[in-house]
Design a protein around this motif. Structure first.
Motif, PDB file in Angstrom:
ATOM      1  N   ILE A 245       0.838  -1.213   0.000  1.00  0.00           N
ATOM      2  CA  ILE A 245       0.000   0.000   0.000  1.00  0.00           C
ATOM      3  C   ILE A 245       0.870   1.259   0.000  1.00  0.00           C
ATOM      4  CG2 ILE A 245      -0.283   0.174   2.524  1.00  0.00           C
ATOM      5  CD1 ILE A 245      -3.272   0.868   1.962  1.00  0.00           C
TER       6      ILE A 245
ATOM      7  N   HIS B  47      -6.973   2.563  -3.227  1.00  0.00           N
ATOM      8  CA  HIS B  47      -6.369   1.230  -3.082  1.00  0.00           C
ATOM      9  C   HIS B  47      -7.450   0.227  -2.703  1.00  0.00           C
ATOM     10  CE1 HIS B  47      -3.321  -1.795  -2.391  1.00  0.00           C
ATOM     11  NE2 HIS B  47      -3.780  -2.009  -1.171  1.00  0.00           N
TER      12      HIS B  47
ATOM     13  N   ALA C  21      -8.218  -2.542  -0.917  1.00  0.00           N
ATOM     14  CA  ALA C  21      -7.486  -3.126   0.211  1.00  0.00           C
ATOM     15  C   ALA C  21      -8.112  -4.439   0.653  1.00  0.00           C
ATOM     16  CB  ALA C  21      -7.471  -2.133   1.368  1.00  0.00           C
TER      17      ALA C  21
ATOM     18  N   THR D  40      -2.902  -1.209   6.028  1.00  0.00           N
ATOM     19  CA  THR D  40      -3.898  -0.262   5.494  1.00  0.00           C
ATOM     20  C   THR D  40      -4.204   0.806   6.540  1.00  0.00           C
ATOM     21  OG1 THR D  40      -4.889  -2.007   4.145  1.00  0.00           O
ATOM     22  CG2 THR D  40      -6.237  -0.050   4.526  1.00  0.00           C
TER      23      THR D  40
ATOM     24  N   ALA E  42      -8.914   4.343   0.667  1.00  0.00           N
ATOM     25  CA  ALA E  42      -8.902   2.873   0.600  1.00  0.00           C
ATOM     26  C   ALA E  42     -10.322   2.343   0.457  1.00  0.00           C
ATOM     27  CB  ALA E  42      -8.257   2.306   1.868  1.00  0.00           C
TER      28      ALA E  42
ATOM     29  N   SER F  95     -11.960  -0.568   1.641  1.00  0.00           N
ATOM     30  CA  SER F  95     -11.650  -1.651   2.577  1.00  0.00           C
ATOM     31  C   SER F  95     -12.481  -2.902   2.307  1.00  0.00           C
ATOM     32  CB  SER F  95     -11.880  -1.213   4.026  1.00  0.00           C
ATOM     33  OG  SER F  95     -11.697  -2.329   4.879  1.00  0.00           O
TER      34      SER F  95
ATOM     35  N   HIS G 256     -11.240  -5.689   3.958  1.00  0.00           N
ATOM     36  CA  HIS G 256     -10.556  -6.510   4.963  1.00  0.00           C
ATOM     37  C   HIS G 256     -11.557  -7.358   5.739  1.00  0.00           C
ATOM     38  CE1 HIS G 256      -6.636  -4.919   4.217  1.00  0.00           C
ATOM     39  NE2 HIS G 256      -7.012  -3.675   4.441  1.00  0.00           N
TER      40      HIS G 256
END
Lengths: 362, 76
Positions: free
Chosen positions: A118, A135, A137, A147, A160, A162, A164
């Motif tokens: 990143i 990004h 992520a 991140t 980002a 996300s 995740h």
């Protein structure tokens, strides 16, 4: 530090002999790992060939690329088509969305870039202040702290997306699912080494006590996995429902407190879908409102209508450890690394890609 | 993919460090660790995520060898 010690042939042979001896008077034992790198170690070093017939190791939802949903890929594609620079890790490029992949739109000229870290994405944003950089992520607890760290210290034009996810809630989902428990019951978990580096031992302990399931945290060398299996067999035999840390060289009981602190500062947990799974409670990470200016979903209006297209791909059963890749009718026929139908054939951590690479399930 | 091979920290400049990753020099972020020059770190996606404890590594191997009753090979 010589990691070759953890590949010692003589020790591996002795561990294998001990596993065979120990399992002689046991019924069928089903061990699940939840990490793509464990699957790579198991296949690359032929660990399954060292195990007796009544002991099997199956893959769980441990490949972050594989569990990223069609909708999340569509969101990244939507942003790229709006003229935003989208960065992500290489494995994400060929993962199919509802209508093509990031690789497809890159080929059409949209600005999609592969990054190693990143930090490369942040540098890109710093060097191009007039461009918005997002990004995509992905990753579990291992990747999310990077991140979080980036989000805390990034330029205005960086955000980002996300995607995740957290591993213990997915393990709990599998333990709670009546269908899986009746047809593909797991007797013990090999816990992911580097997720555990961050979260430590504690988050697994309540799973062990509540669901009466032994777990061993393992590293990624062949001896790490073999001794993980050996320890699990002993624990299953002794009805020892606890968590053993077999990877103390990097996993500490409390994990990495610094990383956990940053994670908690930037993210909050939310319920999210995983590819092939329904909504899993508190299994996703969303960027907190304090950092909304770096959250692509709050910064931009993203409008996607995603369909889970029925292709015959059985990634969802592979991610739950219900079938092996070779049992999918598309494996090596319609679905290959060159033309992947499902994400498990895209990622280097995907069970299908690994099975394809090492030729057979061994 | 999780890289299990530890990298040796060669130099630290603020939040960045140069590490030796199997003979290749790489720049990694040190935001998540308190490692020092000479330590071995586990690197994930460009960030050092933990310092490797060599003593614990040797202890695991010793324990496994004892478990398999092959103490004779300890000094191999």
């Amino acid at each position: 530090m010589n990691t070759g010690d953890f590949r010692n042939r003589m020790l591996a042979q002795k561990a294998s002999a001990k596993i065979n001896q120990l399992s002689q008077d046991m019924g069928n034992v089903r061990i699940m790992h939840v990490c793509g790198t464990h699957e790579d170690t198991i296949s690359r070093f032929g660990i399954r060939s060292l195990l007796p017939d009544n002991v099997e190791i199956v893959s769980g939802p441990g490949c972050p690329v594989c569990v990223t949903t069609t909708k999340e890929v569509d969101e990244a594609i939507f942003l790229a088509k709006k003229g935003i620079t989208v960065t992500t890790f290489g494995d994400m490029l060929k993962v199919p969305g509802s209508n093509g992949s990031l690789a497809d739109i890159k080929a059409q000229g949209y600005d999609v870039r592969v990054v190693y870290s990143i930090t490369d994405s942040i540098k890109l944003a710093e060097n191009n202040p007039s461009r918005e950089v997002v990004h995509l992520a992905i990753g579990f607890e291992t990747t999310a702290p990077s991140t979080a760290s980036a989000v805390m210290d990034s330029p205005k034009n960086f955000s980002a997306l996300s995607c995740h996810r957290l591993i213990p809630p997915a393990m709990e989902f599998l333990l709670n699912d009546a269908g899986i428990q009746s047809s593909a019951k797991v007797d013990g978990f090999i816990d992911p080494g580097h997720v555990s580096v961050i979260i430590g031992v504690e988050p697994y302990e309540s799973l062990s006590s509540r669901y009466k399931i032994p777990q061993v945290i393992s590293g990624f060398e062949p001896l790490d996995v073999l001794f993980g299996v050996l320890r699990l067999l002993e624990m299953i035999k002794d009805a020892d429902y606890s968590v053993v840390n077999n990877y103390p060289r990097v996993v500490k009981y409390n994990g990495n407190p610094k990383a956990k602190h940053i994670l908690n500062e930037v993210f909050e947990t939310i319920d999210v879908k995983w590819r092939g799974f329904p909504l899993i409670p508190k299994s996703g990470l969303e960027i907190r409102d304090e950092f909304a200016c770096h959250d692509a979903r709050k910064k931009f209006v993203i409008s996607v209508e995603s369909d889970e297209v029925s292709t015959g791909c059985r990634c969802s059963d592979i991610l739950k450890g219900i079938i092996y890749p070779m049992e999918c009718p598309l494996f090596k026929t319609k679905c290959t690394p060159e033309n992947p139908v499902g994400p498990c054939m895209v990622s280097s951590e995907g069970a299908c890609m690994i099975a394809y690479k090492y030729k057979k399930i061994i | 993919m999780c890289l299990a091979v530890p990298s040796k920290v060669l130099e630290i400049n603020g939040k960045e460090a140069v590490v030796d990753f199997g003979g290749v020099k790489r720049s990694v972020r040190m935001d998540l660790v308190d490692s020092k020059v000479g330590d071995y770190v586990i690197v994930h996606a460009g960030y050092a995520i933990q310092t490797m404890d060599e003593e614990d590594a040797m202890e695991s191997l010793r324990y496994w060898k004892e478990l398999l009753e092959c103490q004779d090979d300890l000094e191999e």
